[in-house]
Design a protein around this motif. Structure first.
Motif, short mmCIF file in Angstrom:
data_model
loop_
_atom_site.label_atom_id
_atom_site.label_comp_id
_atom_site.label_asym_id
_atom_site.label_seq_id
_atom_site.Cartn_x
_atom_site.Cartn_y
_atom_site.Cartn_z
N ASN A 1 19.21 27.64 30.26
CA ASN A 1 18.70 26.69 31.24
C ASN A 1 17.20 26.55 31.07
OD1 ASN A 1 17.41 28.75 32.69
ND2 ASN A 1 19.18 29.08 33.99
N LYS A 2 16.65 25.51 31.69
CA LYS A 2 15.24 25.19 31.50
C LYS A 2 14.33 26.31 32.00
CE LYS A 2 12.01 21.45 31.63
NZ LYS A 2 11.85 20.04 31.69
N GLU A 3 14.72 26.96 33.08
CA GLU A 3 13.91 28.05 33.62
C GLU A 3 13.78 29.19 32.62
OE1 GLU A 3 14.61 31.17 37.14
OE2 GLU A 3 14.56 29.07 37.83
N ASP A 4 14.89 29.57 31.98
CA ASP A 4 14.86 30.61 30.96
C ASP A 4 14.01 30.19 29.76
OD1 ASP A 4 16.50 32.19 32.52
OD2 ASP A 4 18.34 31.64 31.45
N MET B 1 11.49 28.12 29.81
CA MET B 1 10.08 28.13 30.18
C MET B 1 9.51 29.56 30.16
SD MET B 1 9.54 25.01 30.20
CE MET B 1 7.86 24.85 30.70
N ILE B 2 10.33 30.54 30.51
CA ILE B 2 9.91 31.94 30.44
C ILE B 2 9.66 32.33 28.98
CG2 ILE B 2 10.68 34.33 30.76
CD1 ILE B 2 12.12 33.29 33.35
N ALA C 1 14.02 22.50 25.76
CA ALA C 1 13.72 22.27 27.17
C ALA C 1 13.58 20.77 27.48
CB ALA C 1 12.44 23.00 27.55
#
Length: 128
Positions: free
Chosen positions: A22-25, A27-28, A59
């Motif tokens: 997912n995008k959150e992962d 971005m990390i 992303a």
């Protein structure tokens, strides 16, 4: 009669596709890679630039991906991952511009594609 014939292993077939991050992962992972880029030696810089390009592409951040792949090519003029991915990204942006009827952007990305192909030819010929 064959005594020593190997049995073929059956491959397990599943209908499940691998999970996309997912995008959150993503971005990390991007944050980690950008921190690494600040303190990296020259040998690993190209690898991290390419990794950042890949992560930004995954992303959905095409412009950022293009930026990192262009940096990679400017640092190391060889044919490789950055050239291939950058060509794909330029074509994505060109198609977007066509769909949105932005002729100046279409011409911009056609020019970038031509320049990238010329650079690839120059590298092959040893002129880069």
């Amino acid at each position: 009669m064959v005594f020593f014939k190997k049995r073929k292993k059956e491959k397990k077939i599943t209908n499940e596709l691998p999970k996309a991050p997912n995008k959150e992962d993503l971005m990390i992972e991007i944050e980690k890679a950008e921190k690494l880029l600040e303190n990296v030696n020259e040998n690993n810089k190209i690898e991290i630039l390419n990794q950042l390009g890949k992560l930004y592409f995954e992303a959905g951040e095409i412009d950022q991906a293009i930026n990192y792949y262009e940096l990679s090519i400017s640092e190391n003029k060889t044919i490789g991952q950055a050239n291939n991915e950058l060509l794909k990204l330029y074509n994505i942006k060109r198609k977007e511009a066509i769909d949105q009827k932005r002729d100046s952007d279409v011409q911009l990305y056609l020019k970038k594609i031509d320049e990238l192909l010329k650079l690839s030819k120059d590298i092959i010929r040893g002129k880069a």
